[in-house]
Design an enzyme around this catalytic site. Structure first.
Site, mmCIF file in Angstrom:
data_model
loop_
_atom_site.group_PDB
_atom_site.id
_atom_site.type_symbol
_atom_site.label_atom_id
_atom_site.label_comp_id
_atom_site.label_asym_id
_atom_site.label_seq_id
_atom_site.Cartn_x
_atom_site.Cartn_y
_atom_site.Cartn_z
ATOM 1 N N TYR A 171 0.873 -1.180 0.000
ATOM 2 C CA TYR A 171 0.000 0.000 0.000
ATOM 3 C C TYR A 171 0.904 1.223 0.000
ATOM 4 O O TYR A 171 2.076 1.154 -0.370
ATOM 5 C CB TYR A 171 -0.902 -0.122 1.243
ATOM 6 C CG TYR A 171 -2.065 0.825 1.300
ATOM 7 C CD1 TYR A 171 -2.949 0.955 0.240
ATOM 8 C CD2 TYR A 171 -2.295 1.582 2.453
ATOM 9 C CE1 TYR A 171 -4.021 1.837 0.315
ATOM 10 C CE2 TYR A 171 -3.378 2.451 2.530
ATOM 11 C CZ TYR A 171 -4.226 2.576 1.454
ATOM 12 O OH TYR A 171 -5.279 3.444 1.529
ATOM 13 N N ARG A 224 -6.092 10.313 -10.817
ATOM 14 C CA ARG A 224 -5.511 11.002 -9.637
ATOM 15 C C ARG A 224 -5.001 9.926 -8.701
ATOM 16 O O ARG A 224 -5.630 9.572 -7.735
ATOM 17 C CB ARG A 224 -6.586 11.868 -8.968
ATOM 18 C CG ARG A 224 -6.094 12.908 -8.023
ATOM 19 C CD ARG A 224 -5.641 12.331 -6.661
ATOM 20 N NE ARG A 224 -6.701 12.060 -5.717
ATOM 21 C CZ ARG A 224 -6.681 11.038 -4.851
ATOM 22 N NH1 ARG A 224 -5.693 10.169 -4.821
ATOM 23 N NH2 ARG A 224 -7.675 10.854 -4.016
ATOM 24 N N LYS A 242 -5.823 -1.935 -2.692
ATOM 25 C CA LYS A 242 -6.981 -1.694 -1.819
ATOM 26 C C LYS A 242 -7.711 -3.004 -1.546
ATOM 27 O O LYS A 242 -8.154 -3.262 -0.428
ATOM 28 C CB LYS A 242 -7.942 -0.700 -2.476
ATOM 29 C CG LYS A 242 -7.399 0.713 -2.576
ATOM 30 C CD LYS A 242 -7.725 1.551 -1.342
ATOM 31 C CE LYS A 242 -7.087 2.930 -1.433
ATOM 32 N NZ LYS A 242 -7.284 3.766 -0.258
ATOM 33 N N GLU A 314 -12.183 4.860 -6.666
ATOM 34 C CA GLU A 314 -10.889 5.156 -6.052
ATOM 35 C C GLU A 314 -10.025 5.966 -7.006
ATOM 36 O O GLU A 314 -9.849 5.602 -8.173
ATOM 37 C CB GLU A 314 -10.186 3.815 -5.729
ATOM 38 C CG GLU A 314 -8.992 3.930 -4.829
ATOM 39 C CD GLU A 314 -9.329 4.317 -3.385
ATOM 40 O OE1 GLU A 314 -10.166 3.652 -2.766
ATOM 41 O OE2 GLU A 314 -8.731 5.286 -2.905
ATOM 42 N N ASP A 315 -9.505 7.051 -6.516
ATOM 43 C CA ASP A 315 -8.510 7.836 -7.232
ATOM 44 C C ASP A 315 -8.947 8.296 -8.626
ATOM 45 O O ASP A 315 -8.156 8.295 -9.584
ATOM 46 C CB ASP A 315 -7.164 7.088 -7.265
ATOM 47 C CG ASP A 315 -6.536 7.045 -5.861
ATOM 48 O OD1 ASP A 315 -7.209 7.444 -4.889
ATOM 49 O OD2 ASP A 315 -5.377 6.610 -5.740
ATOM 50 N N ASP A 337 -14.070 6.216 -1.741
ATOM 51 C CA ASP A 337 -13.132 6.093 -0.628
ATOM 52 C C ASP A 337 -12.433 7.418 -0.333
ATOM 53 O O ASP A 337 -12.206 7.772 0.822
ATOM 54 C CB ASP A 337 -12.104 5.034 -1.026
ATOM 55 C CG ASP A 337 -11.214 4.627 0.115
ATOM 56 O OD1 ASP A 337 -11.670 4.657 1.266
ATOM 57 O OD2 ASP A 337 -10.049 4.267 -0.161
ATOM 58 N N ASP A 338 -12.085 8.154 -1.378
ATOM 59 C CA ASP A 338 -11.323 9.398 -1.188
ATOM 60 C C ASP A 338 -12.189 10.493 -0.565
ATOM 61 O O ASP A 338 -11.699 11.294 0.229
ATOM 62 C CB ASP A 338 -10.746 9.863 -2.533
ATOM 63 C CG ASP A 338 -9.850 8.796 -3.132
ATOM 64 O OD1 ASP A 338 -8.848 8.462 -2.495
ATOM 65 O OD2 ASP A 338 -10.189 8.263 -4.209
ATOM 66 N N ASN A 479 -0.628 11.578 0.132
ATOM 67 C CA ASN A 479 0.171 10.376 -0.148
ATOM 68 C C ASN A 479 0.814 10.490 -1.509
ATOM 69 O O ASN A 479 0.318 11.240 -2.362
ATOM 70 C CB ASN A 479 -0.759 9.151 -0.147
ATOM 71 C CG ASN A 479 -1.377 8.916 1.214
ATOM 72 O OD1 ASN A 479 -0.715 8.974 2.232
ATOM 73 N ND2 ASN A 479 -2.678 8.644 1.227
#
Ligand code: NDP
Ligand code: PYR
Ligand code: MG
Length: 623
Positions: A171, A224, A242, A314-315, A337-338, A479
């Site tokens: 991760y 992203r 994930k 996600e992202d 999630d973000d 991150n």
């Protein structure tokens, strides 16, 4: 090899281990006639074969074979038992040297393994020893991915037993570097790639995936990736990572997890010119073309796996993420999630931190650097909880929260030109064009970094925070480590040991003036695995904000006095499976309370039920 037709299949015997074999190409297996296998008890397989079964998101005639007309292609599924060479090459069942003498005889393994028999614990010891020899994090990542693709149970045992050591490998931060170099290090395809080339046939592509009872999908379009920007198709490392955590931390079965990357191109020139790039070599599709592909995907997922499959976005870049969430939240079980997972974890950390600094949520002042998915998502959940606690309208509560974006403080004079998700945060204030001035003007008690830009909490900023707060709360959430707004050492040193600090990616403990400071990790990994488990065990059909609050509350409750004494505002990851079970029980309970749970009757003890549902990676004995 026992081969059975799926529609006529019936087997008796409680613990029969079966493998579902699909002819043609697949994710697992090797060479010609390669096989894709899925471990199931005979009850599970019988249930699987039952056309009426809808458990786990399945729908009648899942693969559409019965409805297909002659000119439509169908997937020729059969059921068989793996043995010999293919059993060793099957990651879901491979045990390597842990196959017993009896199993070696029964499964045609004689001669295919050296004589020694080694238990799983010994295999784990050896692998940890090897991993620790690698000095380069990416080598560890590659070794872990190889293990996941060769011996899945051993992979999860390592990850669960050594979670604090291996989380930074599979991760953040290492997964970020892996995505950047994905094309170069690409060995085994993992997950499902759906590109513009598959337009019009996404349902067929989903059917190529070897597993049928999918409970959780993590999907990205790679635009992203962490704070590293557009990595196109190479973002696949994120859904894969994930979902590894869904299993290791949350106990979802690996076979129930499906990582997906939607490839609509990339605007990353470096990747477009990289000969090893694995994605479409074109600039990103946008507008109607993008929306149509995503819509086809969302419809195909529901058609193939049913209502109850959780789709975790996600992202995605924020110009798509908010719209996708809003568009599909009423028709699908979707979770970003973000925006949402991060909000839940940060609220938990702040609620815990208040035990150290005093005051209520409403008595604090919040300043964010970064007003995108994470920043506005967290801000909104804090405001919601504040409103619940004080009975004040949410609009009033929002006034305690300020955000800075790349153009400065978000203020009312900028309102017209702001993206829709920033507008609620445009408060009355004169323009302020940098973070330090904003800190000096707003005097926040809590500073949160969600900008994706490293080293933006400068010495001046941290010193300013420490000048008017006895214990400034500083959360550097971006991150991977390279993008963290400041390091743990900087936060503790510049605040003269007074900061309460947590970061998105892990930092080692810091010694300052003879005292050891242990930074916490404020990462949505605390929430999403347990959150997803809660949705799955309750058969939830929609995500509701109250579930995010329930998850957050469960996490905050896990922080003990001993953790506070060490300055921690999150419990250590070593207890994460217990924490996930608690989160999942709270989330499931809320789903029942809201009438959103479809698994009836409600289990009496949700915590025990959650724990009983969790996957364990110990090897199974084969008859
Ligand atoms: N710890 C965790 O669990 C999580 C961490 N994150 C991290 O948070 C970061 C941001 O993610 P996300 O919110 O999705 O990203 P977004 O792209 O949605 O938002 C980024 C925001 O930061 C602003 N920004 C960019 N550069 C600067 C700068 N130099 N000064 C001030 N503001 C700036 C942008 O401003 P503008 O709008 O003007 O462009 C935008 O508002 C990433 O690094 C991600 O890894 C995300 C989710 C979870
Ligand atoms: C942790 C996470 O989801 C992110 O950085 O995007
Ligand atoms: Mg993310």
């Amino acid at each position: 090899m026992l081969s059975l037709n799926r529609s006529s299949f019936v087997l008796r015997g409680a613990a029969t281990r079966l493998v579902v074999v699909r002819c043609g190409s697949g994710r697992r297996g090797e060479g010609k006639g390669r096989r894709v296998v899925m471990e199931s008890t005979h009850e599970e397989v019988e249930a699987l074969m039952d056309p009426k079964n809808t458990v786990g998101g399945g729908v009648e005639d899942t693969y559409g074979e019965d409805r297909a007309t002659e000119d439509q292609l169908v997937t020729p599924w059969t059921v068989s038992v793996a043995s010999g060479y293919s059993l060793l090459r099957d990651p879901r069942h491979n045990k390597e040297l842990a196959f017993t003498e009896k199993e070696r005889d029964a499964h045609y393994l004689r001669g295919l393994l050296p004589p020694a028999v080694a238990c799983q614990d010994l295999q784990e010891k050896k692998l940890m020893h090897i991993l620790r020899q690698y000095k380069v994090p990416l080598q560890r990542y590659m070794a872990m991915m190889d293990l996941q693709e060769s011996n899945e149970r051993l992979f999860y045992k390592l990850l669960i037993d050594n979670v604090e050591e291996l989380l930074p490998v599979v991760y953040t931060p290492t997964v970020g570097e892996a995505c950047q170099k994905y094309g170069c290090i690409f060995r085994h395809p993992q997950g499902l790639f759906i590109s513009l080339k598959e337009r019009g046939k996404i349902l067929e592509v989903l059917r190529n995936w070897p597993e049928r009872s999918i409970q959780v999908i993590v999907v990205t379009d790679g635009e992203r990736i962490l704070g590293l920007g557009d990595l196109g198709c190479q973002g696949m490392g994120i859904p894969v990572g994930k979902l590894s955590l869904y299993t290791a931390l949350g106990g979802l079965r690996p076979s129930a997890c499906l990582p997906i990357t939607i490839d609509v191109g990339t605007n990353n020139e470096q990747l477009l010119n990289d000969e090893f790039y694995i994605g479409l070599r074109q600039r990103r599709a946008t507008g109607q073309e993008y929306a149509d592909l995503l819509h086809e995907f969302m419809c195909a997922v529901k058609q193939n796996y049913g209502e109850k499959v959780l789709i975790q976005f996600e992202d995605f870049a924020n110009h798509n993420a908010f719209d996708l969430l809003a568009k599909y939240t009423k028709t699908h079980l979707v979770f970003n999630d973000d925006i949402q997972g991060t909000a839940s974890v940060v609220l938990a950390g702040i609620v815990a931190a208040l035990k150290l600094v005093g005051g209520t949520l409403a008595e604090h002042t919040y300043l964010f650097l970064g007003a995108g998915e994470a920043g506005t998502g967290i801000a909104e959940l804090i405001a919601l909880e504040m409103s619940r606690q004080t009975n004040a309208p949410i609009e009033e509560c929002r006034k305690k929260i300020w955000l800075v974006d790349s153009k400065g403080l978000i203020v009312s004079s900028r309102k017209e030109s702001l993206q829709h998700f920033k507008k609620p945060w445009a408060h009355e204030h004169e323009p302020v064009n940098n973070l330090l001035s904003a800190v000096q003007a707003i005097k926040p008690t809590i500073l949160i970094g969600t900008s994706g830009v490293g080293r933006t909490f400068t010495k001046d900023v941290v010193e300013a925070m420490a000048s008017f707060n006895q214990k400034p709360i500083i959360l550097a959430l971006s991150n991977p480590t390279s993008q963290s707004e400041c390091t743990a050492e900087e936060a503790y040193t510049w605040s003269k040991g007074r900061a309460i600090f947590a970061s998105g990616s892990p930092f080692d403990p810091v010694e300052y003036e003879g005292k050891i400071f242990v930074p916490g990790q404020a990462n949505n990994a605390y929430i999403f695995p347990g959150f997803g488990l809660g949705l799955v065990i309750s058969g939830a059909i929609r995500v509701h904000d109250d579930m995010l609050l329930a998850a957050s509350e469960a996490l905050a409750q896990q922080v003990t006095q001993e953790h506070f004494d060490r300055g921690l505002i999150y419990p250590p990851f070593t207890n994460i499976r217990k924490i996930s079970a608690k989160i999942s029980a709270n989330v499931a309970s809320k789903a029942y309370e809201l009438g959103l749970a479809s698994r009836l009757p409600r289990p009496e003890n949700l915590m025990k039920y959650a724990e009983s549902c969790m996957y364990t990676p110990l090897y199974r004995s084969y008859r």
